[in-house]
Scaffold this active site. Sequence first.
Site, PDB file in Angstrom:
ATOM      1  N   LYS A  38      61.007 -22.267 -71.729  1.00  0.00           N
ATOM      2  CA  LYS A  38      61.408 -20.857 -71.664  1.00  0.00           C
ATOM      3  C   LYS A  38      62.241 -20.629 -70.394  1.00  0.00           C
ATOM      4  CE  LYS A  38      57.098 -19.547 -69.401  1.00  0.00           C
ATOM      5  NZ  LYS A  38      56.193 -18.461 -69.148  1.00  0.00           N
ATOM      6  N   ARG A 133      46.523  -9.979 -70.149  1.00  0.00           N
ATOM      7  CA  ARG A 133      47.931  -9.747 -70.441  1.00  0.00           C
ATOM      8  C   ARG A 133      48.131  -9.708 -71.950  1.00  0.00           C
ATOM      9  NH1 ARG A 133      52.456 -13.941 -68.158  1.00  0.00           N
ATOM     10  NH2 ARG A 133      51.428 -15.287 -69.674  1.00  0.00           N
ATOM     11  N   TYR A 273      78.253  -9.044 -43.714  1.00  0.00           N
ATOM     12  CA  TYR A 273      77.998  -7.596 -43.807  1.00  0.00           C
ATOM     13  C   TYR A 273      76.914  -7.160 -42.821  1.00  0.00           C
ATOM     14  CZ  TYR A 273      80.417  -7.671 -48.330  1.00  0.00           C
ATOM     15  OH  TYR A 273      81.334  -7.816 -49.332  1.00  0.00           O
ATOM     16  N   MET A 321      77.328 -11.548 -52.158  1.00  0.00           N
ATOM     17  CA  MET A 321      77.263 -11.779 -53.599  1.00  0.00           C
ATOM     18  C   MET A 321      77.748 -13.194 -53.959  1.00  0.00           C
ATOM     19  SD  MET A 321      79.032  -9.584 -56.667  1.00  0.00           S
ATOM     20  CE  MET A 321      78.331  -8.024 -56.214  1.00  0.00           C
TER      21      MET A 321
HETATM   22  C1  LIG Z   1      51.719 -19.283 -71.851  1.00  0.00           C
HETATM   23  C2  LIG Z   1      52.183 -20.230 -70.796  1.00  0.00           C
HETATM   24  N1  LIG Z   1      51.805 -21.504 -70.856  1.00  0.00           N
HETATM   25  C3  LIG Z   1      52.206 -22.411 -69.938  1.00  0.00           C
HETATM   26  C4  LIG Z   1      53.019 -22.047 -68.884  1.00  0.00           C
HETATM   27  C5  LIG Z   1      53.444 -23.098 -67.886  1.00  0.00           C
HETATM   28  O1  LIG Z   1      52.991 -22.799 -66.606  1.00  0.00           O
HETATM   29  P1  LIG Z   1      53.363 -23.752 -65.364  1.00  0.00           P
HETATM   30  O2  LIG Z   1      54.803 -23.590 -65.123  1.00  0.00           O
HETATM   31  O3  LIG Z   1      52.537 -23.212 -64.254  1.00  0.00           O
HETATM   32  O4  LIG Z   1      52.996 -25.124 -65.776  1.00  0.00           O
HETATM   33  C6  LIG Z   1      53.428 -20.717 -68.777  1.00  0.00           C
HETATM   34  C7  LIG Z   1      54.269 -20.301 -67.639  1.00  0.00           C
HETATM   35  O5  LIG Z   1      54.367 -19.219 -67.208  1.00  0.00           O
HETATM   36  C8  LIG Z   1      53.003 -19.786 -69.762  1.00  0.00           C
HETATM   37  O6  LIG Z   1      53.391 -18.488 -69.708  1.00  0.00           O
END
Ligand SMILES: Cc1ncc(COP(=O)(O)O)c(C=O)c1O
Length: 399
Positions: A38, A133, A273, A321
């Site tokens: 992700k 969450r 700046y 920037m």
């Molecule tokens: C649902 C979930 N699983 C696994 C992970 C992986 O976590 P990490 O980067 O601490 O290994 C995340 C990261 O935010 C997560 O949201």
Amino acid sequence: MDMFRRTFAEINLDHLAHNIQVLQKAFPKTPFLCPMVKANAYGHGDVQLALFLERLGIQHLGVCLIEEGLLLRSSGVKAEILVFRGFDREGAEKILEHGMTPVVTTWDQLSYLEEVAKSPVSIHLKFDTGMNRLGFHADEAQKLYDRLWQNKKIRLKALVTHLFNGEDAVDANGTSAEQLKKFHQISQVFKPFNIFSHALNSAGILSRMQMEQDGKPAQHPLFLQEWGLRPGLMIYGYNPLTNRSQAQLKHVMTLKSTVNTFRHLKAGETVSYGGTWKAPKESIIAVVPIGYADGYHRVLSNLGVALFAGHRVPVVGNVCMDYLMLDVTAAVQGRDLKALQDEEVILFGHDAHGNFLSPEELAQKAKSITWEMLTSVGERVPRVYVGQEAETLQGGGVK
Ligand SMILES: Cc1ncc(COP(=O)(O)O)c(C=O)c1O
């Protein structure tokens, strides 16, 4: 790749492959290994990394957004893609249309899937064991069992929970241990499904590896069952635990630039700046073409450090920037500046002289965390893939 500004993130695929091997070696029996790609694979480039991870034999990949999954699918990623964020009815349609696996967190989501599924759909079911969450509560487990057992539209494949303080996972009385015990109990309700449960992020995984090495104490919740793994940070080379002797991870990203220009300042002249830094003596300033629009945090103004010509050099003045400035007076002493024009500036990672500057150190200075430093690297910073593995994959979409 056209690169008129030589600011880029170098991504070492050999190092990524090494980190995956560390995991595969440590957990030969895991039912589930799902690298988290992700947030643009934590800034490393999600499409390229997903394709590469697939080549390494990885069968599951984790994203947050449906949009992230769609990008991977449209780029040819065939692995199972788990979508963790939840979804509405329209989202359910998209997930199924593109053969992704939903992580279900609400009753409504179950209904959406039942409504739109044309053939049986596989799901993972998320329980909230303390993060507060997303996910179902433990006391909903039996009702969920009743809803899903012999359900014609939905096939339950796995249970999910997330550690909110995985860094304490070795502590048998810690919050992670509590979560895992609770999750284990929930999983017992679903035993007739014969499914697996995944719970461990990098901190949980590395804690388990550490305990294994130390000789595992019987009954520790990390060993209650063969938990599935969702590594994020550690596959990119960083260990969130404070005791880090056990895993030999390799850093995957080095953030690099070069010097745009050198400026000679007289004592008393200021930089950038607001003029927040004043030269205490005659100084040489390197202007580096990377700024907060590239993800270099402005809060590191007058706080950050970089590597240049084998030296650690301070960020001086406010980060702009598109630029930041380094005081390189000591680093360039007695050297021909023209010869240093092509010398790399390392914003974090490894330099050619054997030095390493950790994003963790910068994160501490910025009152942030390593995850944020990596994911912040901006869209306009090209990712350049290196390593032998990158060469063998040139034809396969990794450029
Ligand atoms: C649902 C979930 N699983 C696994 C992970 C992986 O976590 P990490 O980067 O601490 O290994 C995340 C990261 O935010 C997560 O949201």
